[in-house]
Write a protein that holds these residues in place. Structure first.
Motif, short mmCIF file in Angstrom:
data_model
loop_
_atom_site.label_atom_id
_atom_site.label_comp_id
_atom_site.label_asym_id
_atom_site.label_seq_id
_atom_site.Cartn_x
_atom_site.Cartn_y
_atom_site.Cartn_z
N ARG A 156 0.83 -1.21 0.00
CA ARG A 156 0.00 0.00 0.00
C ARG A 156 0.86 1.26 0.00
O ARG A 156 1.90 1.31 0.65
CB ARG A 156 -0.92 -0.02 1.21
N SER A 157 0.40 2.25 -0.75
CA SER A 157 1.09 3.55 -0.86
C SER A 157 2.58 3.35 -1.14
O SER A 157 3.43 4.02 -0.57
CB SER A 157 0.89 4.38 0.41
N TYR A 158 2.87 2.46 -2.04
CA TYR A 158 4.25 2.06 -2.34
C TYR A 158 5.02 3.09 -3.15
O TYR A 158 6.21 3.27 -2.96
CB TYR A 158 4.21 0.73 -3.10
N ALA A 159 4.32 3.75 -4.08
CA ALA A 159 5.01 4.66 -4.98
C ALA A 159 4.20 5.93 -5.19
O ALA A 159 2.98 5.94 -5.06
CB ALA A 159 5.26 3.98 -6.33
N PHE A 160 4.90 6.99 -5.54
CA PHE A 160 4.27 8.27 -5.88
C PHE A 160 4.19 8.31 -7.40
O PHE A 160 5.21 8.24 -8.09
CB PHE A 160 5.12 9.42 -5.34
N ARG A 161 2.96 8.38 -7.93
CA ARG A 161 2.76 8.35 -9.37
C ARG A 161 1.73 9.40 -9.75
O ARG A 161 0.62 9.40 -9.24
CB ARG A 161 2.28 6.96 -9.81
N ASP A 162 2.11 10.28 -10.62
CA ASP A 162 1.21 11.28 -11.17
C ASP A 162 0.47 12.05 -10.06
O ASP A 162 -0.74 12.24 -10.11
CB ASP A 162 0.22 10.63 -12.14
#
Length: 174
Positions: free
Chosen positions: A149-155
């Motif tokens: 969960r909430s692993y990466a920041f994307r767009d």
């Protein structure tokens, strides 16, 4: 008149391929589905392709001499207890997706990992909305092991990824 499908040629990347690999990752449809950033630098790819680790493979898919896909196979770390593990990354140019290129890259990396490098566990992460990639991974024996969960920041937002792995046969004991 039927259109001839160009064949895909696979080969290991060299440092001189850095510009072509960097160009592959320029598309928002590519970097947006991976843990890559916009505006990839050729110099960074030159360094990555020059990895001194003999276990690292940067595999290219070419059609008519043009780089249309890139696969990465490496070890997550050098811990003695995890030497049987490999990590995989995969990218295919949007104009060539759905043509079996990702599948060809993945099959070649699996063969190298399992038959030549004693990597019986292969791991990867994929965004849950990347259904085409998930289908290719499942086709090649990868299964979902969990959601990070909430692993990466994307767009502009935090997003989850799926942790997937493939566990092959253990090599015979001597």
């Amino acid at each position: 008149m039927a259109r001839r499908r160009a064949s895909v040629f696979l080969r290991a990347a060299e440092q001189d391929d850095a510009a072509a690999v960097s160009a592959l990752y320029e598309s928002p449809k590519v970097f947006g589905n991976l843990l890559q950033l916009p505006f990839p630098r050729e110099s960074i790819w030159r360094e990555r392709l020059a990895s001194p680790d003999p276990d690292t493979l940067n595999l290219l898919a070419l059609i008519d001499g043009e780089v249309v896909g890139h696969g990465f196979l490496g070890r997550p770390n050098l811990n003695a207890r995890r030497r049987h593990v490999g990590v995989i990354g995969l990218a295919v140019h949007p104009d060539n997706q759905g043509r079996g290129i990702g599948s060809a890259l993945l099959a070649a990396m699996i063969e190298r990992a399992e038959r030549w490098m004693q990597m019986i566990r292969l791991e990867l992460e994929v965004y849950p909305d990347n259904l085409a990639a998930i289908a290719v991974y499942r086709k090649h024996g990868f299964v979902e092991e969990g959601r990070l969960r909430s692993y990466a920041f994307r767009d502009g937002q935090l997003v989850d990824v799926l942790a997937m792995a493939r566990v092959g046969e253990s090599p015979s004991r001597l």
